[in-house]
Write an enzyme that holds these catalytic residues in place. Structure first.
Site, mmCIF file in Angstrom:
data_model
loop_
_atom_site.group_PDB
_atom_site.id
_atom_site.type_symbol
_atom_site.label_atom_id
_atom_site.label_comp_id
_atom_site.label_asym_id
_atom_site.label_seq_id
_atom_site.Cartn_x
_atom_site.Cartn_y
_atom_site.Cartn_z
ATOM 1 N N CYS A 1 -2.158 -0.569 1.948
ATOM 2 C CA CYS A 1 -3.568 -0.534 1.575
ATOM 3 C C CYS A 1 -3.983 0.932 1.566
ATOM 4 O O CYS A 1 -3.180 1.811 1.882
ATOM 5 C CB CYS A 1 -4.446 -1.395 2.473
ATOM 6 S SG CYS A 1 -4.584 -0.885 4.186
ATOM 7 N N CYS B 1 -4.680 -0.926 -3.161
ATOM 8 C CA CYS B 1 -4.354 0.494 -3.330
ATOM 9 C C CYS B 1 -4.230 0.868 -4.797
ATOM 10 O O CYS B 1 -4.059 2.036 -5.138
ATOM 11 C CB CYS B 1 -3.110 0.895 -2.553
ATOM 12 S SG CYS B 1 -1.559 0.370 -3.262
ATOM 13 N N CYS C 1 0.246 3.068 -5.737
ATOM 14 C CA CYS C 1 1.514 2.559 -5.231
ATOM 15 C C CYS C 1 2.620 2.790 -6.255
ATOM 16 O O CYS C 1 2.513 2.332 -7.394
ATOM 17 C CB CYS C 1 1.406 1.069 -4.945
ATOM 18 S SG CYS C 1 0.174 0.673 -3.709
#
Length: 137
Positions: free
Chosen positions: A14, A88, A92
């Site tokens: 996250c 996120c 990522c």
């Protein structure tokens, strides 16, 4: 020679690695008893784990007070079989051959304990479903 199959590895991601991913990692570690390698990280980690998250987990007997947010690295993603993102977005990294799941969960940052409990319980249900897929038994 070790004939034992390698353990599956899961990375929870996250933004701040201070709430959702910390809870998910703690649930997975608590529930699988070492059958899965568990990591968590954040694309922009906070300085500390959210105190309301620590309190909500303590209520159910899981102590994450010693946890520290960690920065998301490409190496952590490459070392994981399953990468679970929680808000996120594009931060990522994506690598071929990895399984990616995106869990749509509210961010506990700035929320009261009642809201954090609701998020915690949703995460527990998702983690239990994940366990039935990757580490049954």
């Amino acid at each position: 020679m070790n004939d034992r199959p390698s353990r599956p590895s899961v990375l929870f991601v996250c933004v701040h690695n201070a709430g959702r991913s910390q809870m998910a990692a703690a649930f997975l570690e608590h529930l699988v008893g070492g059958r899965v390698d568990v990591r968590s990280a954040g694309s922009a980690p906070a300085a500390t784990v959210n105190p309301a998250v620590v309190d909500a987990m303590r209520e159910i007997g899981i102590d994450i007070s010693a946890g520290t947010p960690k920065i998301l690295t490409a190496q952590a993603v490459q070392a994981s079989d399953v990468v679970i993102t929680m808000g996120c977005g594009d931060a990522c990294p994506v690598f071929p051959g990895k399984r990616y799941l995106d869990w749509q969960l509210d961010d506990p940052a700035g929320q009261g304990i009642d809201a954090v409990r609701t998020i915690r319980d949703a995460i527990e249900a998702l983690v239990r479903a994940l366990i039935s897929e990757i580490a049954p038994g």
